[in-house]
Write a protein that holds these residues in place. Structure first.
Motif, PDB file in Angstrom:
ATOM      1  N   LEU A  36      -8.522  -1.834  -3.109  1.00 57.67           N
ATOM      2  CA  LEU A  36      -8.415  -3.139  -2.612  1.00 57.67           C
ATOM      3  C   LEU A  36      -9.814  -3.977  -2.661  1.00 57.67           C
ATOM      4  N   PRO A  37      -9.871  -4.756  -3.617  1.00 51.16           N
ATOM      5  CA  PRO A  37     -10.988  -5.705  -3.804  1.00 51.16           C
ATOM      6  C   PRO A  37     -11.569  -6.360  -2.416  1.00 51.16           C
ATOM      7  N   GLN A  38     -10.491  -6.622  -1.574  1.00 51.54           N
ATOM      8  CA  GLN A  38     -10.916  -7.428  -0.233  1.00 51.54           C
ATOM      9  C   GLN A  38     -11.628  -6.434   0.640  1.00 51.54           C
ATOM     10  N   LEU A  39     -11.361  -5.214   0.423  1.00 53.41           N
ATOM     11  CA  LEU A  39     -12.195  -4.385   1.192  1.00 53.41           C
ATOM     12  C   LEU A  39     -13.549  -3.533   0.481  1.00 53.41           C
ATOM     13  N   GLU A  40     -14.208  -4.388  -0.424  1.00 57.28           N
ATOM     14  CA  GLU A  40     -15.210  -3.905  -1.113  1.00 57.28           C
ATOM     15  C   GLU A  40     -16.344  -3.236  -0.211  1.00 57.28           C
ATOM     16  N   TRP A  41     -16.483  -4.051   0.848  1.00 54.60           N
ATOM     17  CA  TRP A  41     -17.734  -3.769   1.644  1.00 54.60           C
ATOM     18  C   TRP A  41     -17.440  -2.378   2.313  1.00 54.60           C
ATOM     19  N   LEU A  42     -16.081  -1.965   2.291  1.00 57.27           N
ATOM     20  CA  LEU A  42     -15.784  -0.648   3.331  1.00 57.27           C
ATOM     21  C   LEU A  42     -15.774   0.400   2.054  1.00 57.27           C
ATOM     22  N   HIS A  43     -15.759   0.272   0.656  1.00 56.14           N
ATOM     23  CA  HIS A  43     -15.439   1.346  -0.036  1.00 56.14           C
ATOM     24  C   HIS A  43     -16.574   2.551  -0.174  1.00 56.14           C
TER      25      HIS A  43
END
Length: 295
Positions: free
Chosen positions: A235-242
């Motif tokens: 999910l690109p919206q959760l890129e900070w979490l990746h």
């Protein structure tokens, strides 16, 4: 006392106090644990299912009347007809998202909850194995299965590739060509990379297993978490979490297929998994050492 785990206990004559109760050595407990794990039909059924994946891929490509177009299907699928060594690599890529985590979840989720469900956990502690040592041995057993599962896919793929397709020098992603011997070494490195990738999930399964006496629940929770992590990683919206997800580097072994090998992704993956091992291990320790074991 159940015979699955051998322990070493000195008994006294009736009416006299016990003079010596000596725990089994860590090595004997580990050997007993691995023996129990690899004697189970369930374990062999899972390994056979994993071995069937590369066999199915190889057979499908061999029997296909049309060559696989580049870019269609899993990575390296179109190269199998030219070089059978790619069967194992393709099979490992296919197995990583679901099949390997599923088997790891079953083994890791059963570590403590399975003993509690069978009523053997208290005997292991009375032996005494010691709670911390038992946790370490259970995790080492699950980690061993990680390696065995990954090597099963790689070995079955290599055998199927050699049997059904020509084998020769391999062209790497960097454009360099290496011989068959070095290609086998690269395949083993990829298997090691994937085994390391699954160590964090094994630790999570162990931690969950300390919270319940129902092994199926621990298995299911571990498998669901692996799916959730992979979905979140896409999910690109959760890129900070990746970068913090334990599944983030599962397919990051492309650097092992270049010349020279770059160990950056391997090191990043190992560091991330180590973090999960420590965090999940601390959670398992905190729960298990304070848990009332009644079964």
């Amino acid at each position: 006392m159940p015979a699955e785990h051998e322990t070493e206990v000195t008994t006294a004559a009736p009416g006299s106090p016990v003079t010596n109760t000596r725990p089994s050595s860590s090595w004997s407990l580990m050997a007993s644990e691995l023996s129990v794990l690899f004697r189970r039909l369930r374990t062999w059924a899972m390994l056979l299912a994993l071995a069937a994946i590369p066999l199915l891929i190889a057979a499908a490509v061999k029997l296909s009347s049309h060559p696989v177009a580049p870019g269609r299907g899993p990575p390296f699928l179109d190269r199998i007809t030219q070089n059978g060594l790619f069967v194992g690599v393709t099979a490992m890529i296919v197995s990583v998202p679901l099949f390997l985590p599923l088997t790891i979840g079953v083994v890791a989720g059963d570590t403590i909850a399975g003993e509690a469900n069978l009523g053997t956990l208290r005997y292991l502690l009375v032996a005494p194995a010691g709670r911390v040592r038992l946790l370490l041995i259970k995790y080492a057993s699950a980690a061993t299965f990680c390696l065995a599962a990954t090597l099963t896919v790689a070995a079955a793929g290599a055998l199927a590739g050699v049997a059904l397709f020509p084998v020769g020098p391999v062209t790497l992603l960097s454009g360099d060509t290496i011989g068959v011997g070095e290609s086998v070494v690269r395949s083993l490195l990829i298997a090691a990379y994937i085994a390391v990738s699954l160590l964090g999930l094994s630790a999570i399964g162990l931690a969950i297993s300390t919270f319940t006496d129902v092994p199926v629940g621990a298995m299911a929770a571990t498998i669901v978490l692996s799916v959730v992590s992979q979905v979140a990683d896409n999910l690109p919206q959760l890129e900070w979490l990746h970068p913090w997800l334990f599944s983030h580097y599962w397919l990051g072994f492309a650097d092992l297929l270049r010349q020279p090998i770059s160990w950056t992704s391997f090191g990043d993956n190992a560091l991330l998994q180590a973090g999960y091992i420590v965090a999940a291990g601390a959670l398992a320790y905190g729960k298990f050492t304070s848990k009332d074991v009644l079964s």
